[in-house]
Design an enzyme around this catalytic site. Sequence first.
Site, PDB file in Angstrom:
ATOM      1  N   HIS A  18       0.842  -1.206   0.000  1.00 50.69           N
ATOM      2  CA  HIS A  18       0.000   0.000   0.000  1.00 50.69           C
ATOM      3  C   HIS A  18       0.883   1.265   0.000  1.00 50.69           C
ATOM      4  CE1 HIS A  18      -3.638   2.361   1.335  1.00 50.69           C
ATOM      5  NE2 HIS A  18      -2.686   3.138   1.821  1.00 50.69           N
ATOM      6  N   GLU A  19       1.813   1.307   0.935  1.00 47.23           N
ATOM      7  CA  GLU A  19       2.670   2.500   1.021  1.00 47.23           C
ATOM      8  C   GLU A  19       3.543   2.634  -0.224  1.00 47.23           C
ATOM      9  OE1 GLU A  19       1.958   4.700   3.212  1.00 47.23           O
ATOM     10  OE2 GLU A  19       0.633   3.367   4.350  1.00 47.23           O
ATOM     11  N   HIS A  35       1.704   4.632  -2.759  1.00 47.54           N
ATOM     12  CA  HIS A  35       1.798   6.079  -2.499  1.00 47.54           C
ATOM     13  C   HIS A  35       3.156   6.611  -2.963  1.00 47.54           C
ATOM     14  CE1 HIS A  35      -1.888   6.860  -0.277  1.00 47.54           C
ATOM     15  NE2 HIS A  35      -1.626   5.954   0.644  1.00 47.54           N
ATOM     16  N   GLU A  77      -4.759   7.902  -2.744  1.00 47.93           N
ATOM     17  CA  GLU A  77      -5.207   6.624  -2.189  1.00 47.93           C
ATOM     18  C   GLU A  77      -5.523   5.627  -3.310  1.00 47.93           C
ATOM     19  OE1 GLU A  77      -4.751   6.281   0.909  1.00 47.93           O
ATOM     20  OE2 GLU A  77      -5.834   4.449   1.434  1.00 47.93           O
TER      21      GLU A  77
HETATM   22 ZN    ZN Z   1      -3.016   5.215   2.023  1.00 50.21          ZN
END
Ligand code: ZN
Length: 528
Positions: free
Chosen positions: A292-293, A296, A322
Amino acid sequence: MAPDATTDDTDSDGPHADPDGSDDPDDPHDSDAPDAYDALLDRVRRWNTVDSAAGVLGWDQQVMMPKGGTPARAKQLSTLSSIRHDMVTDDRTADLLADLNDADLTDERSAAVREVRREHERADAVPVELVEAISETGSEALAAWEEAKAEDDFGTFAPYLEKHVELKREYATHIDPDRDPYAVLFEDYEPCLPLERAESILTELREALVPTIEAIRESDVDLAVDTFEGEFPADEQEALVRDALEMVGYDFDRGRLDVSSHPFTSGNQFDCRVTTRFDESDPLSAIGSTIHEFGHAQYTLGLPQEHWATPLGQSRDLSVHESQSRLWENHVGRSRAFWERFLPTVQERFPDTADATVEDAYGAVNQVYEDNFIRVEADELTYHLHIVVRFEIERDLIRGDLAVEDVPEVWNDKYEEYLGIRPETDTEGCLQDIHWSHGNFGYFPTYSLGSVMAAQLYEAAEADVDDLETKVADGDFDDLRDWLAENVHRHGSRYETNELVERATGEAFTADAFLEYVDRKYGELYDM
Ligand code: ZN
């Protein structure tokens, strides 16, 4: 790369230099107002450089700083923040924006000015005393919230929540007294996605997901497998998430991985860092949150370097950000193809999982937790109903349609209605999240909107990239990274949210792709 694309150059004048003298004489795109444009951009680069320095201090605070450093760090950060605020709102900025009012600018420059103007106008509309009052209430509210959560006593937090609601309504009135205050607050996080569209997407999610989750509850399928239960030492997990980051293509020359209590990403297109955390009883959660990170970070690293510290080199807002993290976490990291490739790596690090099959792993990362009350522990599906509850409550609070004292009961009623579960305490109910203690109303929806956008973007990437699934199963992510860089990252804030999505996917931003994805995936997983 333009000569102005590094921190050193933008810092070299010192914070009090007059920007007038620093127009870029080599710029070939001068139009009617070249001096004003260049002077404005020079200011913008300097205030964003202040911001980016604050970002490094913030990263350090969460990752490296000894506890004792807090008083100095708080001062450092609040000083930088007020320097930045002064630059954004001062007369010189207003004059330059006025000079550019009717200027004939290229599309790119108009977009940059649009972004700066929006920020200036909002910051300028709110009196400094009110900003300070909100910030002070935030510190007190945070302490009260921590105590309330620990003691399961909503009454301790209620007066501060009340105060926040009051101050934020006042804040919205300063920005625009004639509009729905919640819509105005939402723009702090999502300035160019109309609340009506966000609201209709969230309503669609609620209407579609409530019956889906009910059907899953009634399904006989159980996706839990005990091969991922046991002890998984943190150092081995760290090696494993590094393997995952290497595989998806994180650039360690422009980033790093550290541990923090809440995973986050921080940085710019030259240096963007991720953090993770480990639960020794659950190796899957660190894998998911690290990927997830990474999503980003990949967005930030893909922003154009030549536009550093200007809107064209900055990301679009929270839901687009996101969308990038959730695309990698859900559409890649929760796919069968990914686990075909990655499961052997997990089994090498953790030989106890040797019996697990790809289907086991795929089921384990996608199981729906029917009885979970906690948003941050939710699965991909129920997650959105946690968000819808928060969205409806904060919207009604800000609009004056709900009293603070009624929040716990309304919260519990909505959990019962949407998720079929009723929290027994406020600690695992309306006190679980930190956001309202900061006075952040309008933030929650961006999480769900990001997931929805991720599905639409991934569908378009699948259509454009040959055999994407096979490539994922081969651990070859080059084409996917390139597609995202080309269609999303390189644009910075040039396009408003819907236009960005439309250019990337050929369609307006809707929930259609997400809901089809949910039906397909969970229909198969749960035999529905
Ligand atoms: Zn996030």
